[in-house]
Design a protein around this motif. Structure first.
Motif, PDB file in Angstrom:
ATOM      1  N   ALA A 162      33.786  61.907  34.346  1.00 38.79           N
ATOM      2  CA  ALA A 162      33.476  63.118  32.879  1.00 38.79           C
ATOM      3  C   ALA A 162      33.976  63.918  32.440  1.00 38.79           C
ATOM      4  O   ALA A 162      34.055  64.424  34.107  1.00 38.79           O
ATOM      5  CB  ALA A 162      31.876  63.066  32.161  1.00 38.79           C
ATOM      6  N   LEU A 163      34.576  64.791  31.725  1.00 36.90           N
ATOM      7  CA  LEU A 163      35.409  65.818  31.705  1.00 36.90           C
ATOM      8  C   LEU A 163      35.461  66.465  30.576  1.00 36.90           C
ATOM      9  O   LEU A 163      35.680  65.683  29.724  1.00 36.90           O
ATOM     10  CB  LEU A 163      36.540  65.525  32.600  1.00 36.90           C
ATOM     11  N   GLU A 164      35.744  68.275  30.803  1.00 34.43           N
ATOM     12  CA  GLU A 164      36.136  68.500  29.285  1.00 34.43           C
ATOM     13  C   GLU A 164      37.934  68.973  30.167  1.00 34.43           C
ATOM     14  O   GLU A 164      38.195  69.571  30.828  1.00 34.43           O
ATOM     15  CB  GLU A 164      35.151  69.812  29.262  1.00 34.43           C
ATOM     16  N   GLY A 165      38.026  69.268  28.942  1.00 33.92           N
ATOM     17  CA  GLY A 165      39.896  69.532  29.271  1.00 33.92           C
ATOM     18  C   GLY A 165      40.274  69.702  28.050  1.00 33.92           C
ATOM     19  O   GLY A 165      39.851  70.165  26.887  1.00 33.92           O
ATOM     20  N   ARG A 166      42.318  69.918  28.083  1.00 33.32           N
ATOM     21  CA  ARG A 166      42.810  70.683  26.753  1.00 33.32           C
ATOM     22  C   ARG A 166      44.029  69.043  27.047  1.00 33.32           C
ATOM     23  O   ARG A 166      44.188  68.309  28.443  1.00 33.32           O
ATOM     24  CB  ARG A 166      43.702  71.745  27.117  1.00 33.32           C
ATOM     25  N   VAL A 167      44.658  68.687  25.774  1.00 37.38           N
ATOM     26  CA  VAL A 167      45.505  67.965  26.120  1.00 37.38           C
ATOM     27  C   VAL A 167      46.503  69.100  25.823  1.00 37.38           C
ATOM     28  O   VAL A 167      47.299  69.992  25.005  1.00 37.38           O
ATOM     29  CB  VAL A 167      45.755  66.753  24.932  1.00 37.38           C
ATOM     30  N   GLN A 168      47.327  68.263  26.684  1.00 41.85           N
ATOM     31  CA  GLN A 168      48.827  69.487  27.423  1.00 41.85           C
ATOM     32  C   GLN A 168      50.240  68.384  27.083  1.00 41.85           C
ATOM     33  O   GLN A 168      50.676  67.325  27.609  1.00 41.85           O
ATOM     34  CB  GLN A 168      48.884  70.106  28.301  1.00 41.85           C
ATOM     35  N   SER A 169      51.543  69.150  26.860  1.00 38.34           N
ATOM     36  CA  SER A 169      52.621  68.496  26.868  1.00 38.34           C
ATOM     37  C   SER A 169      53.369  69.693  27.567  1.00 38.34           C
ATOM     38  O   SER A 169      53.421  70.796  27.694  1.00 38.34           O
ATOM     39  CB  SER A 169      53.449  68.751  24.746  1.00 38.34           C
ATOM     40  N   ARG A 170      54.697  68.790  28.657  1.00 36.37           N
ATOM     41  CA  ARG A 170      55.502  68.917  29.419  1.00 36.37           C
ATOM     42  C   ARG A 170      56.913  68.747  29.453  1.00 36.37           C
ATOM     43  O   ARG A 170      56.198  66.882  28.872  1.00 36.37           O
ATOM     44  CB  ARG A 170      55.098  69.061  30.653  1.00 36.37           C
ATOM     45  N   THR A 171      57.741  69.260  29.164  1.00 40.76           N
ATOM     46  CA  THR A 171      58.881  68.539  29.367  1.00 40.76           C
ATOM     47  C   THR A 171      59.710  68.108  30.480  1.00 40.76           C
ATOM     48  O   THR A 171      58.989  68.827  31.630  1.00 40.76           O
ATOM     49  CB  THR A 171      60.228  69.317  28.729  1.00 40.76           C
ATOM     50  N   TYR A 172      60.122  67.084  31.048  1.00 36.17           N
ATOM     51  CA  TYR A 172      60.729  66.597  32.356  1.00 36.17           C
ATOM     52  C   TYR A 172      62.372  66.447  32.138  1.00 36.17           C
ATOM     53  O   TYR A 172      62.768  65.617  31.486  1.00 36.17           O
ATOM     54  CB  TYR A 172      59.604  65.965  33.184  1.00 36.17           C
ATOM     55  N   HIS A 173      62.933  65.983  33.193  1.00 37.02           N
ATOM     56  CA  HIS A 173      64.366  65.704  33.301  1.00 37.02           C
ATOM     57  C   HIS A 173      64.455  64.371  33.503  1.00 37.02           C
ATOM     58  O   HIS A 173      63.700  63.764  35.051  1.00 37.02           O
ATOM     59  CB  HIS A 173      65.790  66.268  33.987  1.00 37.02           C
ATOM     60  N   LYS A 174      64.645  63.301  33.058  1.00 35.95           N
ATOM     61  CA  LYS A 174      64.972  62.291  33.719  1.00 35.95           C
ATOM     62  C   LYS A 174      66.215  61.169  34.158  1.00 35.95           C
ATOM     63  O   LYS A 174      67.438  61.520  33.602  1.00 35.95           O
ATOM     64  CB  LYS A 174      64.396  60.523  32.576  1.00 35.95           C
ATOM     65  N   VAL A 175      66.435  60.972  35.882  1.00 38.86           N
ATOM     66  CA  VAL A 175      67.467  60.897  35.535  1.00 38.86           C
ATOM     67  C   VAL A 175      68.173  58.619  35.608  1.00 38.86           C
ATOM     68  O   VAL A 175      67.151  57.730  35.242  1.00 38.86           O
ATOM     69  CB  VAL A 175      68.011  60.302  37.677  1.00 38.86           C
ATOM     70  N   LEU A 176      69.060  58.858  34.683  1.00 38.37           N
ATOM     71  CA  LEU A 176      69.313  57.345  33.657  1.00 38.37           C
ATOM     72  C   LEU A 176      69.863  57.119  35.217  1.00 38.37           C
ATOM     73  O   LEU A 176      70.790  57.134  35.644  1.00 38.37           O
ATOM     74  CB  LEU A 176      69.932  57.853  32.154  1.00 38.37           C
TER      75      LEU A 176
END
Length: 202
Positions: A162-176
Motif C-alpha cells: 500500500a502506498l501514497e504517491g503521484r502519477v507522472q509522465s515521462r518521455t523516452y525514445h523507442k528505436v523502431l
C-alpha cells in the motif's frame, strides 16, 4: 487486505475532450491534463471522462478530478502494451491549487527490479496488481527511489503493498525496427510513502 485506488488531480485541460470509445452503450472521452510539479516541470496525464462529465472539460479550464488509475491492454500494436489512464469518477472546477495524489493498495505481480543510477541513487521498479470488482485488476507500474527503493526491493511476488504517491509522465525514445527513433510517453506512479497494507489510511 483493504484495496484502494484513489486519485486526486488538478490541472489545466490542454484541449477539448476527444471521443475515445463506447462500452455497453456509454460514451467515453479523453482529455489531457497538465499538472505542475514543484520543480516547475509539468506532468501531462490522460483522463478518461464518461460522457456526462465531458461537457465540463473545455480547453483551458482548470479541472479537479477524482477517480482511479486504470490499465488496459493496447491491442493496436502501436506503443506500450499496457496503457494507463485516470478514470474520472467526479469532476469539478479547479481551485487553482495544483494536486497530484494517488493512494493504492494491492499485491506485487512481478519481482521488484532494483538498480542504481549512474550517480549512485537507488531505484526500484514494481508492478502492482490492484483488484477491481468483477474479478478484474489494474496492473500499475510503480517506481521508488532512495531508501523506499531499498525497502521495496525486499518484497516478493504476491506480497501486499500500500502506498501514497503521484502519477507522472515521462518521455523516452523507442528505436523502431526501421532503425528510426520515435518519442513516446510512459506513465507510472512515483511512490512517496509506504502505508500499512492492512490499513492504508495510516
Amino acid at each position: 487486505m483493504t484495496t484502494r485506488n484513489e486519485v486526486l488531480l488538478e490541472g489545466l485541460a490542454l484541449g477539448e475532450p476527444e471521443w475515445s470509445h463506447e462500452n455497453h452503450g456509454a460514451q467515453f472521452y479523453r482529455v489531457y491534463l497538465q499538472v505542475p510539479r514543484l520543480s516547475g516541470q509539468a506532468d501531462v496525464l490522460p483522463v478518461l471522462l464518461p460522457g456526462a462529465l465531458a461537457a465540463q472539460a473545455a480547453e483551458g479550464r482548470l479541472l479537479r478530478v477524482r477517480g482511479q488509475l486504470r490499465s488496459f491492454n493496447n491491442r493496436s500494436g502501436v506503443g506500450s502494451r499496457l496503457v494507463l489512464t485516470v478514470y474520472a469518477q467526479a469532476l469539478q472546477p479547479g481551485l487553482d491549487e495544483p494536486q497530484n495524489q494517488i493512494t493504492l493498495s494491492g499485491a506485487l505481480c512481478k519481482p521488484p527490479i532494483f538498480r542504481r543510477t549512474p550517480l549512485g541513487r537507488s531505484i526500484c521498479d514494481l508492478m502492482l496488481a490492484v483488484p477491481r470488482r468483477y474479478g478484474r485488476a489494474d496492473y500499475l507500474p510503480v517506481i521508488a527511489w532512495g531508501q523506499l527503493a531499498v525497502k521495496a526491493s525486499r518484497l516478493g511476488v504476491g506480497d501486499p503493498l500500500a502506498l501514497e504517491g503521484r502519477v507522472q509522465s515521462r518521455t523516452y525514445h523507442k528505436v523502431l525496427e526501421s532503425g528510426e527513433t520515435e518519442e513516446r510517453t510512459a506513465y507510472e506512479v512515483s511512490m512517496m510513502r509506504m502505508l500499512d497494507p492492512e490499513d492504508p489510511e495510516t
